[in-house]
Design a protein around this motif. Structure first.
Motif, PDB file in Angstrom:
ATOM      1  N   VAL A  15      -0.927   4.497   2.743  1.00  0.00           N
ATOM      2  CA  VAL A  15      -1.814   3.429   2.655  1.00  0.00           C
ATOM      3  C   VAL A  15      -2.083   2.965   1.174  1.00  0.00           C
ATOM      4  O   VAL A  15      -2.151   1.780   0.846  1.00  0.00           O
ATOM      5  N   GLU A  16      -1.898   3.893   0.304  1.00  0.00           N
ATOM      6  CA  GLU A  16      -2.228   3.619  -1.080  1.00  0.00           C
ATOM      7  C   GLU A  16      -0.959   2.702  -1.922  1.00  0.00           C
ATOM      8  O   GLU A  16      -1.151   1.360  -2.501  1.00  0.00           O
ATOM      9  N   PHE A  27      -6.374   0.625  -5.484  1.00  0.00           N
ATOM     10  CA  PHE A  27      -6.097   1.489  -4.412  1.00  0.00           C
ATOM     11  C   PHE A  27      -7.272   1.572  -3.498  1.00  0.00           C
ATOM     12  O   PHE A  27      -8.488   1.056  -3.433  1.00  0.00           O
ATOM     13  N   ALA A  28      -6.861   2.027  -2.295  1.00  0.00           N
ATOM     14  CA  ALA A  28      -7.595   2.330  -1.066  1.00  0.00           C
ATOM     15  C   ALA A  28      -8.541   3.485  -1.116  1.00  0.00           C
ATOM     16  O   ALA A  28      -9.596   3.331  -0.723  1.00  0.00           O
ATOM     17  N   ALA A 182       8.097   6.281   2.087  1.00  0.00           N
ATOM     18  CA  ALA A 182       8.478   5.638   3.236  1.00  0.00           C
ATOM     19  C   ALA A 182       7.887   4.154   3.312  1.00  0.00           C
ATOM     20  O   ALA A 182       8.623   3.570   4.059  1.00  0.00           O
ATOM     21  N   ALA A 183       6.602   3.978   3.142  1.00  0.00           N
ATOM     22  CA  ALA A 183       5.858   2.822   2.966  1.00  0.00           C
ATOM     23  C   ALA A 183       6.771   1.798   2.094  1.00  0.00           C
ATOM     24  O   ALA A 183       6.988   0.880   2.819  1.00  0.00           O
ATOM     25  N   ALA A 194       5.758  -2.402   8.061  1.00  0.00           N
ATOM     26  CA  ALA A 194       5.381  -1.353   7.008  1.00  0.00           C
ATOM     27  C   ALA A 194       3.720  -0.963   7.419  1.00  0.00           C
ATOM     28  O   ALA A 194       3.397   0.160   7.163  1.00  0.00           O
ATOM     29  N   GLY A 195       3.226  -1.843   7.870  1.00  0.00           N
ATOM     30  CA  GLY A 195       1.585  -1.570   8.258  1.00  0.00           C
ATOM     31  C   GLY A 195       1.340  -0.553   9.326  1.00  0.00           C
ATOM     32  O   GLY A 195       0.345  -0.091   9.367  1.00  0.00           O
TER      33      GLY A 195
END
Length: 228
Positions: A15-16, A27-28, A182-183, A194-195
């Motif tokens: 997510v970041e 940043f999330a 990985a993202a 990717a999402g």
């Protein structure tokens, strides 16, 4: 539960990565950094940067507040995550699934308005996850912000022998790196997908956590206590 925590840490890394590189360069889940980014944006009079940081802060706070309300803010002392924590993780997975759908429909990074919405949603997911892990108590650990975890590990490693460091901390740190890597790799190789990675990881962590009580219950049924 340790494995579920590690997978959630990997989800946070994913997510970041998406949040910082593809949404609004904030940043999330790391609000300390976002406060610093907000200050920098104010200093250079960047309206876009101020908006992005405020949306992330608002989303994180909203997610944490909702989960606190659902769990009543109580830390569980059991060995398994309580049902309300599991319910919140399912909600996080649904929120991430919606974000993944928007991302896929855009074929990658969306437009500015959609980015703002997705940024706020990603931060809400991370705020909810952070609050859920607090409500899970001793059976969980921080998954969205590991600076304190790393500092505690170093202090215990170099400190007295009576305070042994958690051997799972290096695994969690590695999971954060792996999730981020990985993202980023998916962003390059298959941008539209990717999402979906954060959703897949949170779902896997939730299923892993749910399997613990089920296995314990099955074991109890297969090995009933002897009648006195």
């Amino acid at each position: 539960m340790r494995i579920a925590v590690v997978v959630l840490v990997a989800a946070s890394g994913a997510v970041e990565t998406i949040s910082f590189t593809a949404l609004d360069h904030v940043f999330a889940g790391v609000m300390t950094s976002n406060l610093a980014l907000l200050g920098m944006a104010i200093g250079r009079a960047s309206g876009t940067g101020v908006t992005a940081a405020l949306l992330a802060l608002a989303g994180f706070g909203a997610g944490a507040a909702v989960v606190t309300w659902v769990t009543h803010g109580r830390a569980d002392i059991g060995t398994h995550w309580p049902p309300r924590v599991m319910f919140c993780l399912v909600g996080e997975a649904v929120l991430l699934a919606v974000g993944a759908g928007f991302w896929a429909a855009s074929g990658g990074p969306p437009g500015q308005t959609s980015r703002h919405v997705m940024q706020c949603g990603a931060a809400a997911a991370m705020g909810g996850q952070a609050a859920a892990m607090l409500a899970a108590g001793r059976a969980a650990a921080p998954t969205t912000y590991l600076t304190g975890t790393l500092a505690t590990y170093i202090v215990r490693r170099l400190g007295s022998a009576s305070a042994q460091p958690d051997r799972w901390v290096p695994v969690q740190l590695g999971a954060l790196i792996a999730g981020a890597a990985a993202a980023m790799a998916l962003r390059w190789a298959a941008p539209a997908w990717a999402g979906a990675l954060p959703f897949a990881l949170v779902t896997a962590a939730t299923l892993t956590a749910a399997s613990g009580p089920l296995l314990a219950r099955r074991s109890a049924m297969d090995n009933p206590p002897e009648a006195k």
